[in-house]
Design a protein around this motif. Sequence first.
Motif, PDB file in Angstrom:
ATOM      1  N   LYS A 230      37.885  10.487 -59.289  1.00 16.60           N
ATOM      2  CA  LYS A 230      37.667   9.294 -60.131  1.00 16.60           C
ATOM      3  C   LYS A 230      37.933   8.013 -59.321  1.00 16.60           C
ATOM      4  CE  LYS A 230      38.398  11.519 -64.471  1.00 16.60           C
ATOM      5  NZ  LYS A 230      39.371  11.959 -65.432  1.00 16.60           N
ATOM      6  N   PRO A 231      37.485   6.862 -59.814  1.00 21.70           N
ATOM      7  CA  PRO A 231      37.747   5.618 -59.089  1.00 21.70           C
ATOM      8  C   PRO A 231      39.259   5.364 -58.964  1.00 21.70           C
ATOM      9  CG  PRO A 231      36.110   5.261 -60.809  1.00 21.70           C
ATOM     10  CD  PRO A 231      36.654   6.637 -61.023  1.00 21.70           C
TER      11      PRO A 231
ATOM     12  N   GLY B 269      42.393   6.833 -54.558  1.00 23.46           N
ATOM     13  CA  GLY B 269      42.812   6.737 -53.151  1.00 23.46           C
ATOM     14  C   GLY B 269      41.869   7.424 -52.177  1.00 23.46           C
ATOM     15  N   LYS B 270      40.620   7.590 -52.573  1.00 20.50           N
ATOM     16  CA  LYS B 270      39.650   8.285 -51.692  1.00 20.50           C
ATOM     17  C   LYS B 270      39.453   7.512 -50.381  1.00 20.50           C
ATOM     18  CE  LYS B 270      36.423   8.191 -54.829  1.00 20.50           C
ATOM     19  NZ  LYS B 270      37.239   7.542 -55.858  1.00 20.50           N
TER      20      LYS B 270
ATOM     21  N   THR C  12      41.386   5.269 -49.097  1.00 20.99           N
ATOM     22  CA  THR C  12      42.644   5.224 -48.329  1.00 20.99           C
ATOM     23  C   THR C  12      42.781   6.498 -47.497  1.00 20.99           C
ATOM     24  OG1 THR C  12      43.583   4.008 -50.181  1.00 20.99           O
ATOM     25  CG2 THR C  12      45.134   4.817 -48.539  1.00 20.99           C
TER      26      THR C  12
ATOM     27  N   ILE D 169      36.480   0.166 -47.549  1.00 18.38           N
ATOM     28  CA  ILE D 169      37.267  -0.864 -48.231  1.00 18.38           C
ATOM     29  C   ILE D 169      38.214  -0.223 -49.233  1.00 18.38           C
ATOM     30  CG2 ILE D 169      37.157  -2.885 -49.758  1.00 18.38           C
ATOM     31  CD1 ILE D 169      34.301  -3.321 -48.632  1.00 18.38           C
TER      32      ILE D 169
ATOM     33  N   SER E  82      40.744  -0.939 -52.327  1.00 15.50           N
ATOM     34  CA  SER E  82      41.058  -1.985 -53.287  1.00 15.50           C
ATOM     35  C   SER E  82      41.506  -1.331 -54.589  1.00 15.50           C
ATOM     36  CB  SER E  82      39.790  -2.818 -53.515  1.00 15.50           C
ATOM     37  OG  SER E  82      39.740  -3.282 -54.822  1.00 15.50           O
TER      38      SER E  82
ATOM     39  N   ASN F  25      47.073  12.765 -55.011  1.00 13.94           N
ATOM     40  CA  ASN F  25      47.473  11.668 -54.125  1.00 13.94           C
ATOM     41  C   ASN F  25      48.571  10.819 -54.780  1.00 13.94           C
ATOM     42  OD1 ASN F  25      47.365   9.948 -51.894  1.00 13.94           O
ATOM     43  ND2 ASN F  25      45.797   8.659 -52.829  1.00 13.94           N
ATOM     44  N   LYS F  26      49.114   9.903 -54.030  1.00 13.86           N
ATOM     45  CA  LYS F  26      50.149   8.952 -54.454  1.00 13.86           C
ATOM     46  C   LYS F  26      51.437   9.671 -54.840  1.00 13.86           C
ATOM     47  CE  LYS F  26      46.532   5.824 -56.124  1.00 13.86           C
ATOM     48  NZ  LYS F  26      46.064   4.867 -57.078  1.00 13.86           N
TER      49      LYS F  26
ATOM     50  N   SER G  36      50.400  11.591 -49.879  1.00 10.74           N
ATOM     51  CA  SER G  36      50.306  10.154 -50.092  1.00 10.74           C
ATOM     52  C   SER G  36      49.439   9.622 -48.951  1.00 10.74           C
ATOM     53  CB  SER G  36      51.687   9.494 -50.057  1.00 10.74           C
ATOM     54  OG  SER G  36      51.491   8.093 -49.933  1.00 10.74           O
TER      55      SER G  36
HETATM   56  P1  GDP Z   1      39.258   4.898 -54.285  1.00  9.38           P
HETATM   57  O1  GDP Z   1      38.612   4.054 -55.311  1.00  9.38           O
HETATM   58  O2  GDP Z   1      39.495   6.276 -54.803  1.00  9.38           O
HETATM   59  O3  GDP Z   1      38.572   4.879 -52.961  1.00  9.38           O
HETATM   60  O4  GDP Z   1      40.753   4.279 -54.072  1.00  9.38           O
HETATM   61  P2  GDP Z   1      41.298   3.323 -52.920  1.00  9.38           P
HETATM   62  O5  GDP Z   1      41.478   4.071 -51.646  1.00  9.38           O
HETATM   63  O6  GDP Z   1      40.483   2.074 -52.866  1.00  9.38           O
HETATM   64  O7  GDP Z   1      42.749   3.016 -53.492  1.00  9.38           O
HETATM   65  C1  GDP Z   1      42.970   2.447 -54.747  1.00  9.38           C
HETATM   66  C2  GDP Z   1      44.369   1.867 -54.792  1.00  9.38           C
HETATM   67  O8  GDP Z   1      45.341   2.899 -54.692  1.00  9.38           O
HETATM   68  C3  GDP Z   1      44.665   0.888 -53.649  1.00  9.38           C
HETATM   69  O9  GDP Z   1      45.394  -0.200 -54.146  1.00  9.38           O
HETATM   70  C4  GDP Z   1      45.505   1.715 -52.687  1.00  9.38           C
HETATM   71  O10 GDP Z   1      46.382   0.934 -51.907  1.00  9.38           O
HETATM   72  C5  GDP Z   1      46.246   2.618 -53.641  1.00  9.38           C
HETATM   73  N1  GDP Z   1      46.668   3.874 -53.019  1.00  9.38           N
HETATM   74  C6  GDP Z   1      45.904   4.731 -52.346  1.00  9.38           C
HETATM   75  N2  GDP Z   1      46.619   5.794 -51.904  1.00  9.38           N
HETATM   76  C7  GDP Z   1      47.893   5.573 -52.287  1.00  9.38           C
HETATM   77  C8  GDP Z   1      49.128   6.306 -52.137  1.00  9.38           C
HETATM   78  O11 GDP Z   1      49.226   7.348 -51.517  1.00  9.38           O
HETATM   79  N3  GDP Z   1      50.243   5.748 -52.705  1.00  9.38           N
HETATM   80  C9  GDP Z   1      50.199   4.588 -53.384  1.00  9.38           C
HETATM   81  N4  GDP Z   1      51.316   4.152 -53.902  1.00  9.38           N
HETATM   82  N5  GDP Z   1      49.087   3.871 -53.560  1.00  9.38           N
HETATM   83  C10 GDP Z   1      47.934   4.348 -53.019  1.00  9.38           C
END
Ligand code: GDP
Length: 454
Positions: free
Chosen positions: A231-232, A235-236, A238, A250, A252, A338-339, A357
């Motif tokens: 899902k959005p 953390g994909k 990241t 990117i 965000s 994740n997280k 994480s």
């Molecule tokens: P995507 O939409 O799945 O690609 O998610 P993003 O990689 O853009 O991350 C969305 C948000 O989650 C950002 O603010 C990241 O900094 C945060 N985030 C990603 N991974 C982690 C994690 O392992 N721990 C924490 N606390 N935040 C995370």
Amino acid sequence: MFNIDNNDTITAIATPPGIGAIAIIRISGKLSFKIIDLIFQPIDKTLKTLKSRRIYLGYIYYQNTLIDKVLINIFKSPNSYTGEDIIEISCHGSIFIQNKILELIINNGARLATRGEFTFRAFKNGKLDLYQVESLLDLFNSENELDHNLALNNLRGEVSRIIKNLRKKILNLNTILEFGIDFEDEYLNKKNLRVFNKLLGNIINHIKYLINSFQLGLLFKEGIAIAIIGKPNVGKSTLFNFLLKYDRSIVSNQSGTTINYIEENLYLDGIKYRLIDNAGLKKKTRNKLELKGIKKTIENIKKAEIIMYLTDKINTKYLQIQRYYKYFFKKEIIFIINKCDLLKNKIKRQSSPILISAKYGIGINYLLDQIKSLSERFITNNKKTIITKVRHYEELKKALFQLNKMKENIQIGIEPDILSLLLKEANYSLDKIIGTITNEEILFNIFDSFCVGK
Ligand code: GDP
């Protein structure tokens, strides 16, 4: 393109263009020794003849002016790369020295070689077959350990040997048939027919195996595709960036940032992977861009070998999701939470789902181990024979077609002389793979991909 009948003496700089510590200049052909006698003075003045597979130290002179102190390497025909007399001069790598020596060699009777001409001579003189020549190109272009192993195996003649063996077996079948043409009464009685069909089946199976290996070969060349989905905001991107070790995608906290997918190569233990960061999956959306992104994600899921499903909720029904992807997409799936740094109660790490994480790099080594272990089933075949070129794949398919036609025709008692034609057609395709039969266009395409000096 060179004239394929040329027998003159050729020369070229074999090392990459530009300045280097040393450079190597090659001469191949009948005049090689005559030329080196004219331009080279060994340090050992008592030296009468140059012996094969020896290295000599000496000087190169240009009209009584010393050009360089060099080493020369001697390979007498037929024990050389091209099968002709070869001399390799290792000189100091200044552009002036390289060009001066080259000029000297040309002034004394050699011609500048064209692309791949040294290798063409090796092919013409039976040192390499066409399959090995193409593997040599693969070896130059190999980007990772797996590519390199595959090319080296093929260069050593693994596939060539198999093709030659299959050719021999087909020729044997043809002998049986031709015997039948001469002695019609004896032609394929019941017992002979059984033996004949068994031999034919064996050849067909082997060719099928080679054809199937092509998919695997492609996988190695292009890389094992891993789609990161979820899902959005889970953390994909990241994780994608963390694995690549730089900020490619990117990150965000706004949902829907990754609308189109992003793909990058990742190498783990010498194996190439294609890591794909996808748009987030949503059950409901009317946004046209998001819908397009989700459609692309589904396409990528279908194309990927491995799926990494990411969530940031500990209570996700992962077994159901896992089953869904296994059942509908027939994919290997790694389920990741994740997280984990945000979890209030520390949970003991389980093997599935994997807790990580992506932001702080926790649990990543464990995740990498999972990827490697899932890839095992693709990789265990790497020591076996693998077809990597479309040209070979197409010819094998043609050979298989003829042999299958032959199998059908035997059942309905078609005349042996017609069956024999089918066998000859099948062998023709195999001949084209190793270059026993070929045409100038194929040769041009292959040898033109080499550089001058190879
Ligand atoms: P995507 O939409 O799945 O690609 O998610 P993003 O990689 O853009 O991350 C969305 C948000 O989650 C950002 O603010 C990241 O900094 C945060 N985030 C990603 N991974 C982690 C994690 O392992 N721990 C924490 N606390 N935040 C995370």
